[in-house]
Design an enzyme around this catalytic site. Structure first.
Site, PDB file in Angstrom:
ATOM      1  N   HIS A  83      74.603 -79.460 -88.301  1.00  0.00           N
ATOM      2  CA  HIS A  83      74.796 -79.652 -86.829  1.00  0.00           C
ATOM      3  C   HIS A  83      73.633 -79.548 -86.007  1.00  0.00           C
ATOM      4  O   HIS A  83      73.679 -79.919 -84.698  1.00  0.00           O
ATOM      5  CB  HIS A  83      75.951 -78.592 -86.325  1.00  0.00           C
ATOM      6  CG  HIS A  83      75.532 -76.959 -86.211  1.00  0.00           C
ATOM      7  ND1 HIS A  83      75.575 -75.966 -87.141  1.00  0.00           N
ATOM      8  CD2 HIS A  83      74.709 -76.551 -85.058  1.00  0.00           C
ATOM      9  CE1 HIS A  83      75.166 -74.889 -86.583  1.00  0.00           C
ATOM     10  NE2 HIS A  83      74.509 -75.094 -85.248  1.00  0.00           N
ATOM     11  N   ASP A 219      76.761 -76.580 -94.112  1.00  0.00           N
ATOM     12  CA  ASP A 219      76.109 -76.973 -93.078  1.00  0.00           C
ATOM     13  C   ASP A 219      74.525 -76.982 -93.034  1.00  0.00           C
ATOM     14  O   ASP A 219      73.618 -76.521 -92.637  1.00  0.00           O
ATOM     15  CB  ASP A 219      76.585 -75.914 -91.949  1.00  0.00           C
ATOM     16  CG  ASP A 219      76.075 -76.500 -90.500  1.00  0.00           C
ATOM     17  OD1 ASP A 219      75.438 -77.231 -90.427  1.00  0.00           O
ATOM     18  OD2 ASP A 219      76.799 -75.690 -89.528  1.00  0.00           O
ATOM     19  N   SER A 649      70.510 -70.803 -85.542  1.00  0.00           N
ATOM     20  CA  SER A 649      71.068 -71.738 -86.752  1.00  0.00           C
ATOM     21  C   SER A 649      69.963 -72.603 -87.382  1.00  0.00           C
ATOM     22  O   SER A 649      69.075 -72.934 -86.965  1.00  0.00           O
ATOM     23  CB  SER A 649      71.807 -72.961 -85.889  1.00  0.00           C
ATOM     24  OG  SER A 649      73.240 -72.613 -85.594  1.00  0.00           O
TER      25      SER A 649
HETATM   26  N1  ARG Z   1      79.443 -72.367 -83.868  1.00  0.00           N
HETATM   27  C1  ARG Z   1      78.396 -72.914 -84.179  1.00  0.00           C
HETATM   28  C2  ARG Z   1      77.161 -72.630 -83.320  1.00  0.00           C
HETATM   29  O1  ARG Z   1      77.334 -72.100 -82.172  1.00  0.00           O
HETATM   30  C3  ARG Z   1      78.202 -74.193 -84.917  1.00  0.00           C
HETATM   31  C4  ARG Z   1      78.552 -75.317 -83.738  1.00  0.00           C
HETATM   32  C5  ARG Z   1      78.776 -76.680 -84.094  1.00  0.00           C
HETATM   33  N2  ARG Z   1      80.023 -77.103 -84.747  1.00  0.00           N
HETATM   34  C6  ARG Z   1      81.099 -77.310 -84.380  1.00  0.00           C
HETATM   35  N3  ARG Z   1      82.281 -77.566 -85.233  1.00  0.00           N
HETATM   36  N4  ARG Z   1      81.554 -77.483 -82.992  1.00  0.00           N
HETATM   37  O2  ARG Z   1      76.311 -73.667 -83.057  1.00  0.00           O
HETATM   38  N1  GLU Z   2      75.951 -72.123 -84.609  1.00  0.00           N
HETATM   39  C1  GLU Z   2      74.704 -71.331 -83.493  1.00  0.00           C
HETATM   40  C2  GLU Z   2      73.462 -72.208 -83.380  1.00  0.00           C
HETATM   41  O1  GLU Z   2      73.490 -73.464 -83.283  1.00  0.00           O
HETATM   42  C3  GLU Z   2      74.643 -70.082 -84.461  1.00  0.00           C
HETATM   43  C4  GLU Z   2      75.881 -69.078 -84.254  1.00  0.00           C
HETATM   44  C5  GLU Z   2      75.416 -68.207 -83.226  1.00  0.00           C
HETATM   45  O2  GLU Z   2      75.891 -68.438 -81.962  1.00  0.00           O
HETATM   46  O3  GLU Z   2      75.490 -67.109 -83.801  1.00  0.00           O
HETATM   47  O4  GLU Z   2      72.515 -71.612 -83.313  1.00  0.00           O
END
Ligand code: ARG
Ligand code: GLU
Length: 714
Positions: A83, A219, A649
């Site tokens: 991502h 991921d 991330s």
């Molecule tokens: N929750 C993760 C973060 O905050 C991944 C976000 C991207 N993935 C998604 N399905 N929207 O970045």
């Molecule tokens: N998916 C998040 C990022 O892009 C990390 C998840 C979180 O917020 O800890 O950094």
């Protein structure tokens, strides 16, 4: 006996409250070293950060301005999340070569794809520059003067630090400006895409599984940094060579067990650990519910459209991913804060602080004044939340905003430039207008109506308005605006000059936007907002300084601010709710359990299924020593108690020996309040097991040459 018991209970509590919370400054990690070793670490703080020798920090990358990456070969190859690489994978994808859907693997260096604009930053060194930044600031200095002195000192210090080098320096405040650190960085700009799994692996589970455990998302993506002949950063050139990092991470194939020590080394973006009960209440119980409701409206319409055709799925996929990401996180955050009784907890610690502060001239008024500042800030903050989540929700209103800029152009030349850009974006906009207008019109009307019902919108004080009347007005605005009439708009823009600004401003869309804007951004409100905000910054500086004076033995970690940090903890499951225990690992079996060819997020790649059916995992599988006859399992993910946030991330998850065991990519939903309050019973970061990543590269993609570059430890 009773006293002894309560003492034991109390100390267990004291330790567990401190356990695992914190994002520590690498340069000061010596302070945590004993604790880390007690927790199981076998390397030293100096192995992690050392100014004189190559160390783990040299293997860590700030990927653009929002993710982390890590070198895994001595030829500049690095890993980050899928991502994080998403937009670069997309930008190289076409209908004929859909790398996003099908994956991409460079089989030779010449196939690696340049990514203009992408940067990979290495921290060269950091330094405490507090005294120099605050040189000239006295207790008598006003806030305005302070800001000017700090700014000018920062200019001088950073300029001197990088004079005669190709480095870049930045200085950031810590603990609300009680301390300042300088970061000297080396920024690489020739970064090329090397590999990415297909979407149904890299995004497996999509938004349904996002923020959730058990998780099965692969991921990750891979890039390579190139440098000039002297191994220095250089813009893209075919003559550049793979960069030789000072350090790359060794990878452990030994796997993880519950209780194992782990640490995460990366770039967390923002936390608010020290804010007061007012701020927690505002975020969790006032702003989050508004944002969640308004995003629920948008997601309802987008999801409906996405289920209608593949074209619409493609059109809305990335915006839905970003809307849904916050939407889901805020729900977990608010629930978590309330489960923890976060507001009361904060109030209790405020009472303790006040007791200590009473009689101390420097601190006694800090909390009462902070409370007053929040009283002033709150109503305006709420209104601005409505503005950003409702007024900015529809494409109709964001297009209105850009046409309003045209109406404000001061010269015909300036206007001509804008018209050229608007025509292009309008043309694109109208290309699928018939389908899109159904979605966008509904979003516009529903979000405005929601805001009106809450008491924050245009038409409020108007005589005799009912919800139905407002709805009718909104419909008329949408249908009557020339912004929604391709031919009329085209014609109008064709002959545009500033003489037509009045006609443009009279369009019902611009009039409505103007009203909404002047309500939210009214000059008096704005100045109240700014002064309340400045007061909060100043008072928080005192509050945090006071907390540290009050508890001189506590090692306070500074809030995340997109600088390099270490978080450490253990691989550990948890109990999300009554009757449920989550194991800390997931395996390929879970992907097969989730498989559903009819649901986009759960389609399983046939080749992956074949490997699963043959248990063909090569050296990456896990053989249970108790049941070796059952054949190997393929580990996919694990969770741990490392304190992380957005920006982490792609961060490496390392074991007790500093070897790579996983890639951080998310947090568990039940613990997303950790930006405000950390609870070791619920807060878990979600990691991709490095063995699944290597298995995918080697066995699934057949790109073993990439694994051969890495340093694997069995
Ligand atoms: N929750 C993760 C973060 O905050 C991944 C976000 C991207 N993935 C998604 N399905 N929207 O970045
Ligand atoms: N998916 C998040 C990022 O892009 C990390 C998840 C979180 O917020 O800890 O950094």
């Amino acid at each position: 006996m009773k006293r002894l018991l309560s003492f034991v209970l109390f100390s267990a509590l004291a330790v567990s409250v401190l356990a695992d919370e914190g994002m520590w400054i690498p340069m000061l990690l010596g302070r945590n070293e004993a604790d880390m070793k007690k927790a199981g670490m076998r390397i030293s703080a100096k192995d992690i950060y050392d100014i004189n020798n190559a160390c783990l920090k040299d293997a860590i990358i700030l990927f653009n301005q929002g993710c982390t990456g890590e070198y895994v070969s001595d030829e500049g190859l690095f890993l980050t999340n899928h991502h994080c690489g998403y937009s670069y994978i997309t930008s190289h994808s076409t209908v004929e070569h859909d790398y996003l859907t099908n994956g991409f693997w460079a089989m030779s260096r010449s196939e690696e794809l340049p990514c203009p604009g992408l940067t990979a930053t290495r921290l060269v060194r950091m330094e405490d520059v507090t005294d120099r930044v605050l040189d000239g600031v006295t207790p008598q200095t006003t806030e305005g003067e302070r800001a000017a002195i700090v700014e000018s000192n920062i200019q001088k210090i950073t300029a001197a630090a990088v004079a005669g080098t190709h480095y870049k320096a930045i200085i950031k405040p810590f603990y609300y400006g009680n301390q300042y650190f300088m970061y000297v960085n080396e920024v690489f700009t020739d970064v090329r895409l090397v590999g990415a799994p297909p979407s149904n692996i890299g995004k497996f589970g999509g938004d349904t599984d996002n923020w959730m455990w058990p998780r099965h998302t692969g991921d990750f993506s891979m890039f390579r940094v190139y440098a000039d002949k002297d191994n220095k950063p250089a813009p893209y050139s075919a003559d550049n060579k793979p960069y030789k990092p000072l350090k790359h991470l060794e990878i452990s194939l030994k796997g993880v067990k519950e209780g194992d020590f782990t640490f995460v080394f990366g770039y967390p973006g923002t936390t608010q650990r020290y804010v007061t009960s007012d701020a927690v209440e505002l975020a969790a119980n006032i702003e989050n519910p508004i944002r969640i409701d308004l995003r629920t409206i948008r997601l309802k319409h987008y999801n409906k459209a996405m289920n209608q055709s593949a074209a619409q799925r493609l059109k809305y996929a990335s915006r839905v991913a970003s809307i849904a990401n916050g939407w889901k996180k805020w729900q977990g955050e608010t629930q978590g804060i309330n489960r923890l009784k976060g507001v009361e907890k904060k109030k209790e610690s405020e009472r303790r602080f006040q007791q200590w502060a009473d009689g101390k001239a420097e601190y006694r008024d800090v909390l009462p004044q902070l409370h007053k500042a929040y009283e002033r800030l709150r109503p305006i903050e709420v209104e601005l939340t409505y503005f950003s989540e409702a007024v900015r929700a529809s494409d109709f209103m964001s297009r209105t905003r850009s046409h309003r800029e045209l109406a404000n152009a001061s010269t015909d030349n300036e206007a001509a430039d804008m018209v050229a850009k608007l025509k292009k974006s309008n043309e694109k906009y109208f290309s699928d207008f018939a389908e899109h207008t159904v979605v966008d019109r509904a979003i516009f009307i529903e979000t405005f109506l929601y805001m009106w019902k809450a008491g924050y919108a245009p038409y409020l004080g108007e005589q005799g308005t009912s919800a139905d009347a407002v709805k009718a007005k909104l419909e008329k605005t949408y249908d009557g605006s020339m912004l929604n009439n391709s031919e009329k708009l085209q014609k109008f823009l064709d002959g545009y000059n500033t003489g037509k600004a009045k006609k443009l401003s009279d369009d019902p869309a611009l009039k409505l936007y103007e009203q909404a804007y002047s309500l939210a951004y009214d000059a008096t409100k704005l100045s109240t907002y700014r002064s309340a905000y400045a007061d909060i910054q100043r008072l928080m500086r005192s509050y945090v300084k006071g907390m540290m004076e009050m508890q001189p033995d506590v090692n306070f970690f500074p809030d995340a601010n997109l600088t390099l940090r270490v978080a450490y903890g253990h691989v550990e499951g948890f109990r999300p709710r009554d009757g449920v225990y989550y194991k800390p690992y997931s395996t390929l079996q879970g992907i097969m359990e989730k498989e559903n060819p009819d649901i986009y997020d759960y389609v399983v790649e046939p080749k992956l299924k074949r490997l699963y059916n043959r248990q063909d995992y090569g050296r990456y599988g896990y053989l249970d020593p108790v049941h070796p006859d059952a054949g190997p399992d393929m580990p996919v993910g694990f969770i741990a108690t490392n304190h992380t946030t957005g920006g982490n991330s792609g961060s490496p998850v390392l074991d007790a020996d500093g070897r790579l065991i996983g890639l951080n990519f998310d947090r568990c939903w039940e613990g997303t309040m950790s930006d405000l309050l950390f609870d070791p019973d619920y807060c878990r970061n979600i990691c991709l097991d490095i063995r699944y990543c290597l298995f995918l590269i080697d066995k699934f993609a057949g790109a073993k040459h990439l694994v051969d570059e890495m340093t694997l430890v069995e």
